[in-house]
Design a protein around this motif. Structure first.
Motif, mmCIF file in Angstrom:
data_model
loop_
_atom_site.group_PDB
_atom_site.id
_atom_site.type_symbol
_atom_site.label_atom_id
_atom_site.label_comp_id
_atom_site.label_asym_id
_atom_site.label_seq_id
_atom_site.Cartn_x
_atom_site.Cartn_y
_atom_site.Cartn_z
ATOM 1 N N GLY A 160 47.450 40.570 45.509
ATOM 2 C CA GLY A 160 46.596 39.325 45.243
ATOM 3 C C GLY A 160 47.072 37.959 44.705
ATOM 4 O O GLY A 160 47.592 36.842 44.641
ATOM 5 N N VAL A 161 47.923 38.832 43.653
ATOM 6 C CA VAL A 161 48.197 37.312 42.725
ATOM 7 C C VAL A 161 49.243 37.261 43.365
ATOM 8 O O VAL A 161 48.968 35.188 43.206
ATOM 9 C CB VAL A 161 48.798 37.986 41.019
ATOM 10 C CG1 VAL A 161 49.738 37.248 40.548
ATOM 11 C CG2 VAL A 161 47.411 38.379 40.583
ATOM 12 N N ALA A 199 50.977 30.564 47.391
ATOM 13 C CA ALA A 199 50.247 29.493 48.083
ATOM 14 C C ALA A 199 50.821 28.306 47.462
ATOM 15 O O ALA A 199 50.661 27.308 47.591
ATOM 16 C CB ALA A 199 48.670 30.553 48.365
ATOM 17 N N SER A 200 50.092 28.432 46.127
ATOM 18 C CA SER A 200 50.369 27.272 45.245
ATOM 19 C C SER A 200 51.414 26.630 45.445
ATOM 20 O O SER A 200 51.273 25.719 45.090
ATOM 21 C CB SER A 200 49.744 27.839 43.891
ATOM 22 O OG SER A 200 51.123 28.412 43.302
ATOM 23 N N PHE A 238 48.718 34.858 45.594
ATOM 24 C CA PHE A 238 48.135 33.354 45.602
ATOM 25 C C PHE A 238 48.888 32.592 44.834
ATOM 26 O O PHE A 238 48.737 30.595 45.189
ATOM 27 C CB PHE A 238 47.311 33.404 44.053
ATOM 28 C CG PHE A 238 46.257 32.616 43.315
ATOM 29 C CD1 PHE A 238 45.308 31.783 44.173
ATOM 30 C CD2 PHE A 238 46.992 32.061 41.888
ATOM 31 C CE1 PHE A 238 44.768 30.545 43.443
ATOM 32 C CE2 PHE A 238 46.073 30.845 41.300
ATOM 33 C CZ PHE A 238 44.715 29.861 42.553
#
Length: 169
Positions: free
Chosen positions: A18-19, A25-26, A22
């Motif tokens: 998950g991290v 994507a950023s 994220f």
């Protein structure tokens, strides 16, 4: 309480996935937006560009009309100035010719040569064009001057993009 317990290893895998997703994507979103954004913008204006020339002031004598428009090239925006020779023909129709010589791309002038009055003259290699843009035989240009499509709105001259000359028959 459920029988399906999450092990410590599974919990770490879910958290790291998950991290990591994220963070990826950023980092990718700004790059994707940078690449796609100019394509998604709507074009302003149309095919015709307004000039400052009033149509009532035009005569059968060609006049030089300069016009400027904003050009967007990918992410770079600049102002471009172009020129046209504009006059009214015998029928009263507007004629707008490109000043770019078809030989080497120099700029032609109306009555630019003392020995060849009422012609467009290219000073680079002594090229000549008739008033309608037709190249004079025996001079360097191999083709006629391009012409601009014209439009009149509220008495102001609008010019389109140069195209092959339509005034030569």
């Amino acid at each position: 309480m459920s029988k399906h317990r999450v092990s410590r290893r599974q919990f770490l895998n879910y958290t790291l996935t998950g991290v990591g997703g994220f963070m990826a994507a950023s980092m990718l979103m700004p790059m994707v937006r940078f690449a796609v954004d100019p394509v998604l913008k709507a074009e302003a204006g149309g095919d015709f560009i307004a000039t400052k020339q009033k149509v009532d002031e035009l005569t059968s004598e060609p006049v030089r009309v300069d016009f400027t428009y904003e050009q967007v090239d990918g992410w770079y925006t600049s102002d471009v100035t172009q020129t046209a020779w504009v006059y009214k023909d015998e029928a009263g129709e507007l004629v707008a010719l490109s000043p770019v010589c078809k030989h080497l791309g120099c700029v032609v002038n109306w009555n630019g040569d003392k020995n060849n009055q009422s012609k467009f003259f290219c000073p680079c290699h002594a090229g000549l064009y008739e008033k309608n843009g037709k190249n004079v035989k025996g001079t360097p240009p191999l083709g006629p001057l391009d012409s601009y499509p014209v439009e009149v709105r509220d008495g102001i001259l609008y010019l389109g993009k140069p195209e092959p000359n339509t005034h030569i028959k």
